[in-house]
Write a protein that holds these residues in place. Structure first.
Motif, mmCIF file in Angstrom:
data_model
loop_
_atom_site.group_PDB
_atom_site.id
_atom_site.type_symbol
_atom_site.label_atom_id
_atom_site.label_comp_id
_atom_site.label_asym_id
_atom_site.label_seq_id
_atom_site.Cartn_x
_atom_site.Cartn_y
_atom_site.Cartn_z
ATOM 1 N N THR A 41 15.502 3.111 1.844
ATOM 2 C CA THR A 41 15.232 2.512 3.330
ATOM 3 C C THR A 41 14.528 3.417 3.984
ATOM 4 O O THR A 41 15.226 4.628 4.098
ATOM 5 C CB THR A 41 16.589 2.075 3.899
ATOM 6 N N THR A 42 13.480 3.205 4.569
ATOM 7 C CA THR A 42 12.690 4.085 5.568
ATOM 8 C C THR A 42 12.383 3.657 7.043
ATOM 9 O O THR A 42 11.733 2.386 6.926
ATOM 10 C CB THR A 42 11.267 4.686 4.633
ATOM 11 N N VAL A 43 12.643 4.208 7.907
ATOM 12 C CA VAL A 43 12.404 3.908 9.277
ATOM 13 C C VAL A 43 11.264 4.643 9.662
ATOM 14 O O VAL A 43 11.306 6.061 9.504
ATOM 15 C CB VAL A 43 13.672 3.898 10.293
ATOM 16 N N VAL A 44 10.127 4.232 9.848
ATOM 17 C CA VAL A 44 8.823 4.788 10.595
ATOM 18 C C VAL A 44 8.717 4.548 11.841
ATOM 19 O O VAL A 44 8.516 3.430 12.397
ATOM 20 C CB VAL A 44 7.620 4.486 9.722
ATOM 21 N N SER A 45 8.596 5.362 12.815
ATOM 22 C CA SER A 45 8.352 5.579 14.062
ATOM 23 C C SER A 45 7.320 6.349 14.575
ATOM 24 O O SER A 45 6.787 7.064 13.552
ATOM 25 C CB SER A 45 9.401 5.611 15.038
ATOM 26 N N MET A 46 6.731 6.315 15.866
ATOM 27 C CA MET A 46 5.733 7.350 16.183
ATOM 28 C C MET A 46 6.451 8.315 16.761
ATOM 29 O O MET A 46 5.753 9.333 17.492
ATOM 30 C CB MET A 46 4.837 6.807 17.398
ATOM 31 N N PRO B 221 0.755 -1.026 -0.074
ATOM 32 C CA PRO B 221 -0.017 0.083 0.136
ATOM 33 C C PRO B 221 0.637 1.288 -0.071
ATOM 34 O O PRO B 221 1.859 1.480 0.485
ATOM 35 C CB PRO B 221 -0.857 -0.161 1.372
ATOM 36 N N ILE B 222 0.424 2.168 -0.523
ATOM 37 C CA ILE B 222 1.168 3.515 -0.608
ATOM 38 C C ILE B 222 0.571 4.203 0.339
ATOM 39 O O ILE B 222 -0.671 4.405 0.853
ATOM 40 C CB ILE B 222 0.776 4.354 -1.707
ATOM 41 N N ALA B 223 1.569 4.693 1.452
ATOM 42 C CA ALA B 223 1.030 5.588 2.775
ATOM 43 C C ALA B 223 2.032 6.529 2.967
ATOM 44 O O ALA B 223 3.328 6.515 2.522
ATOM 45 C CB ALA B 223 1.202 4.501 3.706
ATOM 46 N N LYS B 224 1.597 7.442 3.707
ATOM 47 C CA LYS B 224 2.471 8.854 3.895
ATOM 48 C C LYS B 224 2.573 8.955 5.488
ATOM 49 O O LYS B 224 1.897 8.645 6.275
ATOM 50 C CB LYS B 224 1.661 9.828 3.450
ATOM 51 N N ALA B 225 3.924 9.465 5.731
ATOM 52 C CA ALA B 225 4.481 9.727 7.092
ATOM 53 C C ALA B 225 4.888 11.164 7.062
ATOM 54 O O ALA B 225 5.226 11.780 5.802
ATOM 55 C CB ALA B 225 5.286 8.588 7.929
ATOM 56 N N ILE B 226 5.553 11.692 8.079
ATOM 57 C CA ILE B 226 6.036 12.997 7.866
ATOM 58 C C ILE B 226 7.414 12.716 8.202
ATOM 59 O O ILE B 226 7.926 12.110 8.949
ATOM 60 C CB ILE B 226 5.593 13.751 9.166
ATOM 61 N N GLY B 227 8.321 13.537 7.430
ATOM 62 C CA GLY B 227 9.699 13.345 7.469
ATOM 63 C C GLY B 227 10.284 14.330 8.373
ATOM 64 O O GLY B 227 9.494 15.181 9.005
ATOM 65 N N THR B 228 11.601 14.315 8.625
ATOM 66 C CA THR B 228 12.087 15.184 9.763
ATOM 67 C C THR B 228 12.147 16.823 9.122
ATOM 68 O O THR B 228 12.244 17.582 10.010
ATOM 69 C CB THR B 228 13.560 14.944 9.947
ATOM 70 N N ASP B 229 11.840 16.945 7.853
ATOM 71 C CA ASP B 229 11.889 18.199 7.435
ATOM 72 C C ASP B 229 10.284 18.968 7.420
ATOM 73 O O ASP B 229 10.004 19.839 6.877
ATOM 74 C CB ASP B 229 12.426 18.625 5.998
ATOM 75 N N LEU B 230 9.118 17.930 7.841
ATOM 76 C CA LEU B 230 8.061 18.004 8.115
ATOM 77 C C LEU B 230 7.210 17.973 6.840
ATOM 78 O O LEU B 230 6.207 18.319 6.656
ATOM 79 C CB LEU B 230 7.655 19.385 8.687
ATOM 80 N N ASN B 231 7.939 17.557 5.965
ATOM 81 C CA ASN B 231 7.023 17.315 4.544
ATOM 82 C C ASN B 231 6.817 15.762 4.505
ATOM 83 O O ASN B 231 7.405 14.952 5.384
ATOM 84 C CB ASN B 231 8.176 17.450 3.415
ATOM 85 N N GLU B 232 5.846 15.508 3.671
ATOM 86 C CA GLU B 232 5.469 13.970 3.676
ATOM 87 C C GLU B 232 6.319 13.177 2.899
ATOM 88 O O GLU B 232 7.052 13.522 1.994
ATOM 89 C CB GLU B 232 4.127 13.956 2.577
ATOM 90 N N VAL B 233 6.731 11.934 3.398
ATOM 91 C CA VAL B 233 7.252 10.957 2.834
ATOM 92 C C VAL B 233 6.385 9.617 2.287
ATOM 93 O O VAL B 233 5.251 9.243 3.433
ATOM 94 C CB VAL B 233 8.215 10.355 3.712
ATOM 95 N N GLU B 234 6.359 9.333 1.405
ATOM 96 C CA GLU B 234 5.356 8.325 0.808
ATOM 97 C C GLU B 234 6.368 7.038 0.565
ATOM 98 O O GLU B 234 7.585 6.783 0.225
ATOM 99 C CB GLU B 234 5.072 8.734 -0.812
ATOM 100 N N VAL B 235 5.482 5.899 1.433
ATOM 101 C CA VAL B 235 6.301 4.674 1.092
ATOM 102 C C VAL B 235 5.279 3.732 0.312
ATOM 103 O O VAL B 235 4.176 3.908 0.401
ATOM 104 C CB VAL B 235 6.734 3.835 2.411
ATOM 105 N N VAL C 99 14.267 8.450 8.110
ATOM 106 C CA VAL C 99 13.203 8.203 9.027
ATOM 107 C C VAL C 99 12.074 9.093 8.831
ATOM 108 O O VAL C 99 12.177 10.176 8.264
ATOM 109 C CB VAL C 99 13.996 8.501 10.554
ATOM 110 N N ALA C 100 10.676 8.509 9.328
ATOM 111 C CA ALA C 100 9.768 9.520 9.274
ATOM 112 C C ALA C 100 8.828 9.091 10.330
ATOM 113 O O ALA C 100 8.880 7.808 10.974
ATOM 114 C CB ALA C 100 8.965 8.701 7.851
ATOM 115 N N SER C 101 7.895 9.999 10.656
ATOM 116 C CA SER C 101 6.989 9.788 11.968
ATOM 117 C C SER C 101 5.592 9.686 11.430
ATOM 118 O O SER C 101 5.238 10.172 10.540
ATOM 119 C CB SER C 101 7.061 11.007 12.594
#
Length: 169
Positions: free
Chosen positions: A79-84, A25-39, A104-106
């Motif tokens: 490579t993307t590490v996603v955490s809360m 699935p395509i999903a989005k989180a927030i990167g360290t620059d506060l922009n969306e990161v798509e995985v 890394v993405a949140s």
């Protein structure tokens, strides 16, 4: 429903259960620059998607440091590490630990990645955090490797994940 364990106690996982052979699935989180990161989805590189509860734990930090070294040696995947963790905390962690070979993405806002990949812990003391999991996604967007670590306090099978990356390229 998928399960994991936290110190020997079962934890239910919420979200969509996906398996090897499914479309990522395509999903989005927030990167360290506060922009969306798509995985997820199809991309021009193999994707290694790692979910962890928080970079501010010994196990999550060790796992991220290990994959940072391992993927640098491969140079064949995104490579993307996603955490809360909040994006600011993630950025501080990467700066302090010298993490340069992965992103890394949140997932703190909408928990979109955790729900899409079925790794959102839904009960127990860790409710609302991501389970420890590793997904390898080939260029066509198919899941070719999946590991939900049976005990959230344990590290994943690094060698199996890295072998799946090599096979997927």
């Amino acid at each position: 429903m998928q399960m994991t364990m936290f110190k020997g106690t079962e934890v239910k996982l919420a979200g969509n259960e996906i398996n090897v052979g499914d479309n990522a699935p395509i999903a989005k989180a927030i990167g360290t620059d506060l922009n969306e990161v798509e995985v997820g989805g199809a991309k021009d590189r193999v994707q290694l998607l790692i979910t962890v509860p928080s970079l501010d734990t010994d196990t999550c930090a060790a796992e991220t440091r290990r994959f940072n070294v391992d993927v640098n040696n491969l140079d064949i995947c995104e490579t993307t590490v996603v955490s809360m963790d909040l994006p600011f905390a993630s950025e501080r962690f990467c700066s302090t630990e010298g993490i340069e070979n992965l992103s890394v993405a949140s997932d703190y806002m909408d928990k979109e990645v955790s729900r899409a990949y079925g790794v959102l812990m839904d009960d127990n003391k860790l409710k609302g955090l991501s389970a420890r999991a590793v997904f390898v996604i080939d260029r066509s967007g198919k899941i070719v490797y999946k590991e939900i670590v049976p005990e959230v306090t344990a590290e994943p099978n690094y060698e199996a994940a890295l072998e799946a990356i090599k096979q997927a390229r």
